[in-house]
Design a protein around this motif. Structure first.
Motif, short mmCIF file in Angstrom:
data_model
loop_
_atom_site.label_atom_id
_atom_site.label_comp_id
_atom_site.label_asym_id
_atom_site.label_seq_id
_atom_site.Cartn_x
_atom_site.Cartn_y
_atom_site.Cartn_z
N THR A 169 51.58 40.12 44.17
CA THR A 169 52.05 40.95 43.06
C THR A 169 51.70 40.24 41.76
O THR A 169 52.05 39.07 41.57
CB THR A 169 53.58 41.15 43.13
OG1 THR A 169 53.93 41.72 44.40
CG2 THR A 169 54.06 42.07 42.02
N ARG A 187 60.28 41.13 39.49
CA ARG A 187 60.90 42.31 40.11
C ARG A 187 60.71 42.29 41.63
O ARG A 187 61.61 42.64 42.39
CB ARG A 187 60.30 43.60 39.53
CG ARG A 187 60.59 43.82 38.05
CD ARG A 187 60.05 45.18 37.60
NE ARG A 187 60.02 45.27 36.17
CZ ARG A 187 61.07 45.54 35.40
NH1 ARG A 187 62.25 45.72 35.97
NH2 ARG A 187 60.96 45.61 34.09
N ARG A 188 59.53 41.88 42.05
CA ARG A 188 59.27 41.81 43.49
C ARG A 188 60.14 40.75 44.14
O ARG A 188 60.68 40.97 45.23
CB ARG A 188 57.79 41.50 43.71
CG ARG A 188 57.40 41.49 45.18
CD ARG A 188 57.62 42.86 45.81
NE ARG A 188 57.51 42.78 47.26
CZ ARG A 188 57.80 43.79 48.07
NH1 ARG A 188 58.21 44.95 47.58
NH2 ARG A 188 57.69 43.65 49.37
N ALA A 226 63.07 39.77 43.07
CA ALA A 226 64.43 40.29 43.08
C ALA A 226 64.63 41.28 44.23
O ALA A 226 65.69 41.31 44.86
CB ALA A 226 64.74 40.96 41.75
N HIS A 227 63.60 42.08 44.51
CA HIS A 227 63.67 43.02 45.64
C HIS A 227 63.86 42.26 46.94
O HIS A 227 64.68 42.65 47.79
CB HIS A 227 62.40 43.86 45.69
CG HIS A 227 62.31 44.76 46.89
ND1 HIS A 227 63.02 45.94 47.00
CD2 HIS A 227 61.62 44.63 48.06
CE1 HIS A 227 62.77 46.50 48.18
NE2 HIS A 227 61.92 45.72 48.83
N THR A 228 63.11 41.17 47.11
CA THR A 228 63.25 40.34 48.31
C THR A 228 64.65 39.76 48.40
O THR A 228 65.27 39.74 49.48
CB THR A 228 62.21 39.21 48.28
OG1 THR A 228 60.89 39.77 48.29
CG2 THR A 228 62.37 38.29 49.48
N GLN A 229 65.17 39.29 47.28
CA GLN A 229 66.51 38.69 47.26
C GLN A 229 67.60 39.71 47.59
O GLN A 229 68.63 39.35 48.14
CB GLN A 229 66.76 38.05 45.89
CG GLN A 229 65.88 36.83 45.64
CD GLN A 229 65.71 36.50 44.17
OE1 GLN A 229 66.31 37.14 43.30
NE2 GLN A 229 64.88 35.51 43.87
N ARG A 230 67.35 40.96 47.26
CA ARG A 230 68.34 42.00 47.60
C ARG A 230 68.35 42.31 49.09
O ARG A 230 69.33 42.86 49.59
CB ARG A 230 68.04 43.28 46.80
CG ARG A 230 68.51 43.23 45.36
CD ARG A 230 68.47 44.60 44.71
NE ARG A 230 67.09 45.02 44.46
CZ ARG A 230 66.43 44.78 43.33
NH1 ARG A 230 67.03 44.13 42.35
NH2 ARG A 230 65.19 45.20 43.17
N GLN A 231 67.25 41.98 49.79
CA GLN A 231 67.16 42.27 51.21
C GLN A 231 67.53 41.09 52.10
O GLN A 231 67.92 41.27 53.26
CB GLN A 231 65.72 42.70 51.56
CG GLN A 231 65.17 43.84 50.71
CD GLN A 231 65.97 45.12 50.87
OE1 GLN A 231 66.35 45.50 51.97
NE2 GLN A 231 66.23 45.80 49.75
N GLN A 256 67.30 38.52 35.60
CA GLN A 256 67.43 39.58 36.60
C GLN A 256 67.55 39.01 38.01
O GLN A 256 68.26 39.56 38.86
CB GLN A 256 66.27 40.58 36.51
CG GLN A 256 64.89 40.00 36.75
CD GLN A 256 64.18 39.66 35.46
OE1 GLN A 256 64.78 39.08 34.56
NE2 GLN A 256 62.91 40.02 35.36
N ASN A 257 66.88 37.90 38.27
CA ASN A 257 66.97 37.27 39.58
C ASN A 257 68.33 36.60 39.78
O ASN A 257 68.92 36.67 40.86
CB ASN A 257 65.85 36.27 39.77
CG ASN A 257 64.48 36.91 39.72
OD1 ASN A 257 63.93 37.09 38.64
ND2 ASN A 257 63.94 37.29 40.85
N VAL A 272 70.96 39.24 40.62
CA VAL A 272 70.91 39.68 42.02
C VAL A 272 71.61 38.65 42.91
O VAL A 272 72.42 39.00 43.78
CB VAL A 272 69.45 39.89 42.48
CG1 VAL A 272 69.39 40.12 43.99
CG2 VAL A 272 68.83 41.07 41.75
#
Length: 264
Positions: A116, A128-129, A131-136, A150-151, A154
């Motif tokens: 990315t 953002r990518r 952060a998406h991983t950290q949400r999962q 933002q990270n 999360v």
């Protein structure tokens, strides 16, 4: 039938030629099936089938075309080469900043990686990518010389909810930045108070950001000025082993922080 270079040039000279060879390598195909699958015109397909047959890479059996032993060898080699070049194309934008000499694994281990990069419309795409991983993820181990609000948010939400455990090693500069920002400092107090986290301070330079989120390895690439240039993500045992060993090495030389460390 010519040289090895001639054969390579023949395959690389058309998207349809390797497509036909790879298709019949997977299973025998009729001419109509190949036309539908590759999108090649009937005339073009006829010429390709004739050329592949002349080279001994395929043969016709009844209404179907099938790969020969030699053709399978060519197809497998081409597929490996093509996948390697796809990896090169993905990593090319990061080439000036890739710390290859610090990687304790062969670069071809990134063959299946996703990359990315920031764009004009989304300069924070790597963050953002991540952060998406950290949400999962259910667990996160990270070594970092930078951070982003933002990270942190999360991680704060997920650790305080009991959904994420984190073991983080941050440089002294990052810790100082957090301590001097009351909102971030408050989040870190909550993160540590949750019992889901261990935060450590490393008093030295960390050349890049690496994290292990469950089975996924993140390698964040920045330029000389610290600006994000890309995020490499890969699921690979060898890369994960390197990441875990790298983080463990810095961990041994770091100091564990407490809730009070983020109290002004």
């Amino acid at each position: 039938m010519g040289t090895a270079f001639d054969d390579l040039a023949f395959l690389a000279g058309s998207e349809n030629r390797p497509a036909v060879l790879l298709a019949v390598t997977e299973r025998p195909h009729t001419r109509d099936e190949l036309e539908a699958e590759t999108g090649a015109s009937r005339v073009t397909l006829g010429r390709i089938l004739a050329d592949l047959t002349d080279r001994g890479w395929i043969r016709r059996r009844g209404r179907q075309y099938e790969v020969t032993g030699l053709g399978r060898l060519v197809a497998n080699a081409y597929k490996t080469f093509f996948e390697t070049m796809e990896t090169v194309a993905q990593l090319k934008p990061l080439a000036p900043w890739l710390p290859v000499e610090d990687f304790g694994f062969d670069i071809d281990r990134l063959e299946d990686a996703s990359v990315t990069v920031p764009t004009h419309s989304d300069p924070l795409a790597p963050y953002r990518r991540a952060a998406h991983t950290q949400r999962q993820a259910s667990s996160l181990t990270v070594l970092t010389n930078a951070t982003a609000p933002q990270n942190i948010e999360v991680i704060w939400r997920r650790t305080t909810a009991g959904d994420l455990t984190i073991d983080a090693i941050l440089t002294h500069d990052v810790i100082d930045t957090i301590q001097n920002d009351e909102q971030m400092a408050s989040m870190f107090r909550d993160i540590l108070a949750s019992g889901q986290a261990e935060i450590r301070r490393y008093n030295g330079e960390i050349p890049f950001i690496v994290a292990v989120a469950d089975d996924l390895v993140d390698i964040a690439i920045a330029d000389e000025g610290g600006l994000p240039r890309g995020l490499i993500q890969v699921v690979d045992e060898e890369v994960r082993s390197w990441a875990e060993q790298t983080i463990a090495r810095y961990r041994e030389q770091s100091m564990e922080l407490s809730v009070e460390s983020f109290t002004g």
